[in-house]
Write a protein that holds these residues in place. Structure first.
Motif, PDB file in Angstrom:
ATOM      1  N   VAL A  19       8.354  13.140  -8.696  1.00 46.77           N
ATOM      2  CA  VAL A  19       7.689  11.994  -9.333  1.00 46.77           C
ATOM      3  C   VAL A  19       6.344  11.803  -8.632  1.00 46.77           C
ATOM      4  O   VAL A  19       6.300  11.508  -7.447  1.00 46.77           O
ATOM      5  N   ASN A  20       5.259  11.962  -9.379  1.00 44.72           N
ATOM      6  CA  ASN A  20       3.917  11.884  -8.798  1.00 44.72           C
ATOM      7  C   ASN A  20       3.175  10.673  -9.354  1.00 44.72           C
ATOM      8  O   ASN A  20       2.797  10.653 -10.522  1.00 44.72           O
ATOM      9  N   LEU A  21       2.986   9.660  -8.500  1.00 47.02           N
ATOM     10  CA  LEU A  21       2.255   8.461  -8.885  1.00 47.02           C
ATOM     11  C   LEU A  21       0.919   8.372  -8.163  1.00 47.02           C
ATOM     12  O   LEU A  21       0.343   7.295  -8.030  1.00 47.02           O
ATOM     13  N   SER A  22       0.385   9.494  -7.697  1.00 46.27           N
ATOM     14  CA  SER A  22      -0.796   9.487  -6.838  1.00 46.27           C
ATOM     15  C   SER A  22      -2.051   8.964  -7.519  1.00 46.27           C
ATOM     16  O   SER A  22      -2.899   8.372  -6.867  1.00 46.27           O
ATOM     17  N   SER A  23      -2.202   9.149  -8.811  1.00 43.38           N
ATOM     18  CA  SER A  23      -3.427   8.698  -9.471  1.00 43.38           C
ATOM     19  C   SER A  23      -3.216   7.413 -10.267  1.00 43.38           C
ATOM     20  O   SER A  23      -4.082   7.006 -11.032  1.00 43.38           O
ATOM     21  N   ASN A  24      -2.076   6.766 -10.068  1.00 41.63           N
ATOM     22  CA  ASN A  24      -1.767   5.562 -10.829  1.00 41.63           C
ATOM     23  C   ASN A  24      -2.244   4.333 -10.070  1.00 41.63           C
ATOM     24  O   ASN A  24      -1.776   4.043  -8.987  1.00 41.63           O
ATOM     25  N   SER A  25      -3.174   3.588 -10.649  1.00 40.50           N
ATOM     26  CA  SER A  25      -3.674   2.378  -9.992  1.00 40.50           C
ATOM     27  C   SER A  25      -3.036   1.114 -10.541  1.00 40.50           C
ATOM     28  O   SER A  25      -3.368   0.015 -10.123  1.00 40.50           O
ATOM     29  N   ALA A  26      -2.102   1.257 -11.462  1.00 39.55           N
ATOM     30  CA  ALA A  26      -1.407   0.107 -12.054  1.00 39.55           C
ATOM     31  C   ALA A  26      -0.080  -0.134 -11.326  1.00 39.55           C
ATOM     32  O   ALA A  26       0.182   0.446 -10.276  1.00 39.55           O
ATOM     33  N   THR A  27       0.756  -0.958 -11.909  1.00 36.96           N
ATOM     34  CA  THR A  27       2.100  -1.177 -11.378  1.00 36.96           C
ATOM     35  C   THR A  27       3.076  -0.291 -12.143  1.00 36.96           C
ATOM     36  O   THR A  27       3.102  -0.298 -13.372  1.00 36.96           O
ATOM     37  N   THR A  28       3.852   0.470 -11.403  1.00 41.17           N
ATOM     38  CA  THR A  28       4.911   1.286 -11.986  1.00 41.17           C
ATOM     39  C   THR A  28       6.245   0.698 -11.571  1.00 41.17           C
ATOM     40  O   THR A  28       6.493   0.496 -10.384  1.00 41.17           O
ATOM     41  N   THR A  29       7.092   0.411 -12.549  1.00 40.90           N
ATOM     42  CA  THR A  29       8.446  -0.051 -12.269  1.00 40.90           C
ATOM     43  C   THR A  29       9.387   1.116 -12.502  1.00 40.90           C
ATOM     44  O   THR A  29       9.433   1.678 -13.598  1.00 40.90           O
ATOM     45  N   LEU A  30      10.115   1.489 -11.456  1.00 44.68           N
ATOM     46  CA  LEU A  30      11.079   2.581 -11.526  1.00 44.68           C
ATOM     47  C   LEU A  30      12.459   1.962 -11.660  1.00 44.68           C
ATOM     48  O   LEU A  30      12.935   1.279 -10.743  1.00 44.68           O
ATOM     49  N   VAL A  31      13.101   2.154 -12.818  1.00 47.71           N
ATOM     50  CA  VAL A  31      14.413   1.583 -13.090  1.00 47.71           C
ATOM     51  C   VAL A  31      15.462   2.668 -12.875  1.00 47.71           C
ATOM     52  O   VAL A  31      15.363   3.760 -13.449  1.00 47.71           O
ATOM     53  N   LEU A  32      16.457   2.358 -12.058  1.00 49.03           N
ATOM     54  CA  LEU A  32      17.511   3.315 -11.730  1.00 49.03           C
ATOM     55  C   LEU A  32      18.774   3.016 -12.526  1.00 49.03           C
ATOM     56  O   LEU A  32      19.269   1.887 -12.511  1.00 49.03           O
ATOM     57  N   SER A  33      19.297   4.033 -13.189  1.00 49.39           N
ATOM     58  CA  SER A  33      20.559   3.925 -13.895  1.00 49.39           C
ATOM     59  C   SER A  33      21.399   5.127 -13.497  1.00 49.39           C
ATOM     60  O   SER A  33      20.934   6.269 -13.575  1.00 49.39           O
TER      61      SER A  33
END
Length: 138
Positions: A19-33
């Motif tokens: 999972v690569n969020l390196s260029s994301n400047s927003a909010t990422t919500t990671l939901v686990l199921s």
């Protein structure tokens, strides 16, 4: 952005991360199921640098509904940055999280030589450790 992991197993090589969020400047919500496993041999399992925000929560905010095992590769955090990198703005609200950093790296935070800041655990069951070093690795 919302990213749902639903009973996934992802292993990656030394040059790519699950999972690569390196260029994301927003909010990422990671939901686990269900039970989720992310493993890398050379990068963080979840690559998150200083920009943007990462929020991790189990489905329905119920710790028993979602789990994550994140294992970083050489000199990389389980959740955070790689070799020499800094990581910040990570919040865990729920779920069962096991994050293991590679050699000399945080489970959650900076890679080898880097730092972690603004890491908040509001709930859940969290176990963050560094991989054990052997004489051959030092």
């Amino acid at each position: 952005m919302v990213l749902v992991l639903d009973s996934v197993i992802i292993s990656s090589s030394s040059t790519s991360c699950p999972v690569n969020l390196s260029s994301n400047s927003a909010t990422t919500t990671l939901v686990l199921s269900g039970s989720n496993t992310l493993t890398s041999t050379g990068t963080p399992a979840i690559y998150k640098e200083e920009t943007g925000y990462l929020v991790i929560a189990a489905y329905g905010n119920n710790d028993s509904e979602g789990s994550l095992t994140a294992t970083g590769g050489t000199s990389s955090a389980g959740i955070g940055s790689g070799d020499g990198g800094d990581s910040s703005n990570i919040t865990i609200n729920s779920g069962t999280i096991t994050a293991t950093g590679g050699s000399y790296s945080a489970g959650i935070g900076g890679g080898y030589g880097g730092s972690g800041s603004n890491i908040t655990i509001n709930g859940g069951i969290v176990n963050a450790t560094q991989a054990v070093q052997t004489a051959a690795q030092e």
